[in-house]
Design an enzyme around this catalytic site. Structure first.
Site: not given
Length: 398
Positions: A77, A123
């Site tokens: 990420k 999330d």
């Protein structure tokens, strides 16, 4: 031999070998490479050769790109979220100062961004990446988390100085609230998905993810071409970035690409079958937490609409089986630390290779060279230990 069962599989009726007009900046890949490679601690993530599993499945090679070690954050990420933060701040500073390439690390620029705020919904891993980037560049950060995010994941995000705001709803609800709040407050919103209105930041996120495959192409330059991709897809950011970069490199000879999702939140499966984006509603939470998304990103849609050849869904039962397998000691690159979402693409490959009909449709065999991404490590250490029976450090000490 372990067994992974698929729930559904289908061929994408719109699949094509022709590279579409990609929804990225022309020099986006070059900007991502030059920017991210200058960050402290940067190194290409390793590729693990899963030769034991390849032999069990009667495949030529399984190349497992291991993002569990990326910048110490445990996932791929940072290539997206932190990069998009840098691009948003760079554009702001360029407009303020007239400098084409402002140095975000300079004290003068840090003084200019200290009162700016970036925000995102998450999330888990995307929020951590945005928070890490905000701390690196010196701005304020607010992260919206959906109700399924565990305490450990929230604490990991907060450890980078971010304010956490909890949303009573799904990931998609958190995305909408983050966007509304950013608009009301004058903040920079950094989503990893696009509803068609917010485009610039999610485009930056996806362009950053393309570095993952750009590294792999260099790492595998002396190997025969990749024949198959198995890519886990939540909103589709990593999957579309990976498919697009291989498409750019291979052209019409691009690898056969399969999208893997949990059955209860298979928005890509439903959308590709329908030929248009379809939202999946209801209880979409999955043990593969990073894939618990009900709506596809409209940045990813033009790539995967024709770039995905097949789509398949799995049950959450695949999670402990694959995590424990990878944590075991083998004659190959194992043990590998892979989290609940990290195993998804590989679990899809195992399920496909073990299903006689799908295996034949995909053309999987002894000459297949398969690229898969371990998208996260033990980003929730408590969950990892509960599932595997050992902590990541204990696994690596074997």
């Amino acid at each position: 031999m372990m067994k992974i069962s698929l729930v559904r599989a289908a061929r994408n009726p719109e699949a094509s070998r022709t590279l579409p007009s990609l929804p990225f900046e022309k020099d986006g890949m070059d900007i991502a490479r030059s920017t991210i490679s200058r960050w402290p601690g940067y190194a290409p993530s390793p590729i693990r050769d899963l030769s034991d599993l390849a032999a069990e499945l009667d495949l030529g090679k399984i190349y497992f790109k291991d993002e569990s070690v990326r910048f110490g954050l445990g996932s791929f990420k940072p290539l997206g979220g932190a990069f998009a933060v840098s691009r948003a701040l760079s554009r702001y500073l360029s407009a303020e100062t007239g400098e084409a390439e402002p140095d975000l690390a300079s004290p003068q620029m840090k003084a200019r961004v200290v009162n700016l705020t970036v925000t995102a919904a998450t999330d888990g891993n995307h929020g951590r990446s945005v928070a890490w980037g905000a701390r690196m560049f010196g701005c304020r950060c607010v992260i919206f988390v959906c109700s399924s995010v565990t305490r450990q994941r929230k604490d990991a995000i907060a450890s980078y100085g971010a304010e956490i705001r909890e949303v009573d709803g799904s990931f998609d609800d958190a995305v909408r609230l983050a966007a509304k709040t950013a608009k009301d407050e004058g903040w920079f919103v950094i989503p990893d998905t696009s509803d068609g209105e917010t485009v610039e930041a999610p485009r930056d996120v996806t362009q950053g993810y393309m570095l993952l495959v750009d590294e792999a192409l260099d790492q595998l330059r002396d190997e025969p071409p990749i024949t198959h991709l198995f890519l886990q897809a939540g909103v589709g950011g990593m999957a579309s970035a990976s498919a697009a970069r291989f498409w750019q490199a291979y052209g019409a000879e691009r690898p056969i690409t399969t999208i893997v999702e949990p059955e209860q939140c298979a928005c890509w499966y439903e959308s590709l079958v329908a030929g248009e984006p379809v939202a999946v509603t209801g209880d979409i939470d999955s043990a593969m937490a990073g894939l618990s998304c009900g709506e596809v990103s409209l940045i990813a849609w033009p790539v995967l609409r024709t770039g995905a050849d097949f789509m398949m869904t799995l049950s959450d039962d695949a999670v402990p089986v694959m995590m424990r397998y990878l944590a075991g000691k083998g004659q190959d690159a194992r043990p590998v630390i892979a989290g609940e979402t990290g195993i998804s693409g590989l679990a899809g490959l195992v399920a496909a290779a073990q299903d006689e009909t799908l295996r034949k449709e995909l053309g999987l065999g002894p000459d297949s060279r398969v690229f898969v991404v371990n998208s996260e490590g033990d980003t929730d250490p408590e969950a990892y230990k509960t599932i595997v029976g050992k902590s990541a450090s204990e696994v690596l000490e074997q």
